[in-house]
Write a protein that holds these residues in place. Structure first.
Motif, PDB file in Angstrom:
ATOM      1  N   MET A  48       0.705  -1.281  -0.254  1.00  0.00           N
ATOM      2  CA  MET A  48      -0.036   0.037  -0.066  1.00  0.00           C
ATOM      3  C   MET A  48       0.702   1.126   0.019  1.00  0.00           C
ATOM      4  O   MET A  48       1.759   1.331   0.905  1.00  0.00           O
ATOM      5  CB  MET A  48      -0.767   0.062   1.276  1.00  0.00           C
ATOM      6  N   ASN A  57     -13.596   9.112   2.859  1.00  0.00           N
ATOM      7  CA  ASN A  57     -13.916   7.678   3.273  1.00  0.00           C
ATOM      8  C   ASN A  57     -14.099   7.740   4.850  1.00  0.00           C
ATOM      9  O   ASN A  57     -14.900   7.270   5.334  1.00  0.00           O
ATOM     10  CB  ASN A  57     -13.145   6.637   3.156  1.00  0.00           C
ATOM     11  N   THR A 106      -8.216   5.521  -0.797  1.00  0.00           N
ATOM     12  CA  THR A 106      -8.956   5.437   0.330  1.00  0.00           C
ATOM     13  C   THR A 106      -8.474   7.041   1.165  1.00  0.00           C
ATOM     14  O   THR A 106      -7.237   7.025   1.179  1.00  0.00           O
ATOM     15  CB  THR A 106      -8.584   4.428   1.267  1.00  0.00           C
ATOM     16  N   SER A 120      -9.913   5.262  -7.006  1.00  0.00           N
ATOM     17  CA  SER A 120      -9.507   3.954  -6.012  1.00  0.00           C
ATOM     18  C   SER A 120      -8.970   4.360  -4.786  1.00  0.00           C
ATOM     19  O   SER A 120      -8.825   3.312  -3.747  1.00  0.00           O
ATOM     20  CB  SER A 120      -8.711   2.926  -6.760  1.00  0.00           C
ATOM     21  N   GLN A 131      -5.020  -2.720   9.237  1.00  0.00           N
ATOM     22  CA  GLN A 131      -5.994  -3.015   8.592  1.00  0.00           C
ATOM     23  C   GLN A 131      -6.260  -2.173   7.439  1.00  0.00           C
ATOM     24  O   GLN A 131      -6.296  -2.970   6.198  1.00  0.00           O
ATOM     25  CB  GLN A 131      -7.281  -2.773   9.461  1.00  0.00           C
ATOM     26  N   LYS A 132      -5.818  -1.000   7.125  1.00  0.00           N
ATOM     27  CA  LYS A 132      -5.832  -0.206   5.838  1.00  0.00           C
ATOM     28  C   LYS A 132      -4.675  -0.683   5.005  1.00  0.00           C
ATOM     29  O   LYS A 132      -5.174  -0.700   3.739  1.00  0.00           O
ATOM     30  CB  LYS A 132      -5.707   1.090   6.241  1.00  0.00           C
ATOM     31  N   ARG A 133      -3.497  -1.159   5.364  1.00  0.00           N
ATOM     32  CA  ARG A 133      -2.426  -1.325   4.690  1.00  0.00           C
ATOM     33  C   ARG A 133      -2.965  -3.051   3.854  1.00  0.00           C
ATOM     34  O   ARG A 133      -2.451  -3.326   2.955  1.00  0.00           O
ATOM     35  CB  ARG A 133      -1.546  -1.855   5.432  1.00  0.00           C
ATOM     36  N   ASN A 134      -3.803  -3.618   4.608  1.00  0.00           N
ATOM     37  CA  ASN A 134      -4.359  -4.854   4.085  1.00  0.00           C
ATOM     38  C   ASN A 134      -5.402  -4.621   2.728  1.00  0.00           C
ATOM     39  O   ASN A 134      -5.780  -5.456   2.292  1.00  0.00           O
ATOM     40  CB  ASN A 134      -4.758  -5.809   5.172  1.00  0.00           C
ATOM     41  N   THR A 135      -6.155  -3.529   2.847  1.00  0.00           N
ATOM     42  CA  THR A 135      -7.148  -3.311   2.079  1.00  0.00           C
ATOM     43  C   THR A 135      -7.220  -2.392   1.173  1.00  0.00           C
ATOM     44  O   THR A 135      -7.914  -2.003   0.260  1.00  0.00           O
ATOM     45  CB  THR A 135      -8.663  -3.076   3.123  1.00  0.00           C
ATOM     46  N   ALA A 136      -6.394  -1.072   1.344  1.00  0.00           N
ATOM     47  CA  ALA A 136      -6.342  -0.140   0.483  1.00  0.00           C
ATOM     48  C   ALA A 136      -5.223  -0.300  -0.355  1.00  0.00           C
ATOM     49  O   ALA A 136      -4.142  -0.609  -0.160  1.00  0.00           O
ATOM     50  CB  ALA A 136      -6.198   0.883   1.320  1.00  0.00           C
ATOM     51  N   ARG A 137      -5.508   0.256  -1.607  1.00  0.00           N
ATOM     52  CA  ARG A 137      -4.194   0.159  -2.682  1.00  0.00           C
ATOM     53  C   ARG A 137      -3.185   1.582  -2.349  1.00  0.00           C
ATOM     54  O   ARG A 137      -2.149   1.506  -2.329  1.00  0.00           O
ATOM     55  CB  ARG A 137      -4.829   0.314  -4.026  1.00  0.00           C
TER      56      ARG A 137
END
Length: 156
Positions: A1, A118, A69, A67, A91-97
């Protein structure tokens, strides 16, 4: 990310700028991190606060990708303790590009920027200068990175 911090206006205090640069370099050891500075508006004496927010908002929105966040640093945002922020960031590192934090101008954000965001984060119920927020927030990102890695920087 990838993580980016967007600032409205340059950091004018050389001590704050040096601290921000130091933390930005430290953060870059943990994740891709960059700071984008949007130039301050010129001739704002004839602009209302709302007009200034709208013009700054347009400049902020140009920096964003569909795209992304987007997280605004805002006095009405959610407050985290440092360990909670580290969990949130992980958690953001796992879901956000691309995770984009935005520190706005002196009057805050336009309604268009709020609509695009967001989430909103607050560093404190107290008010800090925009110059100081930049330093405190980059330190908190660095602190979160060390917490995620289990390094001894943070003491609980």
């Amino acid at each position: 990310m990838k993580t980016e911090l967007i600032l409205v206006g340059k950091t004018t205090d050389k001590h704050f700028a040096a601290g921000i640069d130091d933390y930005a370099q430290r953060i870059a050891h943990y994740m891709p991190f960059s700071i984008t500075t949007i130039p301050e508006l010129k001739n704002t004496k004839n602009l209302s606060e709302e007009q200034q927010k709208q013009m700054e908002g347009e400049l902020i929105l140009r920096q964003l990708q569909p795209s992304d966040t987007v997280v605004l640093l805002d006095e009405h945002g959610h407050e985290h303790r440092s360990i909670e922020f580290a969990r949130w960031l992980e958690q953001k590192r796992n879901t956000a590009r691309r995770l984009v934090f935005v520190i706005g101008g002196p009057y805050g954000f336009s309604s268009a920027v709020y609509q695009r965001a967001n989430e909103q984060l607050s560093l404190s119920k107290m008010t800090f200068s925009h110059q100081m927020v930049r330093l405190v927030f980059t330190e908190q990102i660095y602190r979160a990175c060390t917490i995620i890695k289990g390094e001894p920087y943070h003491h609980e």
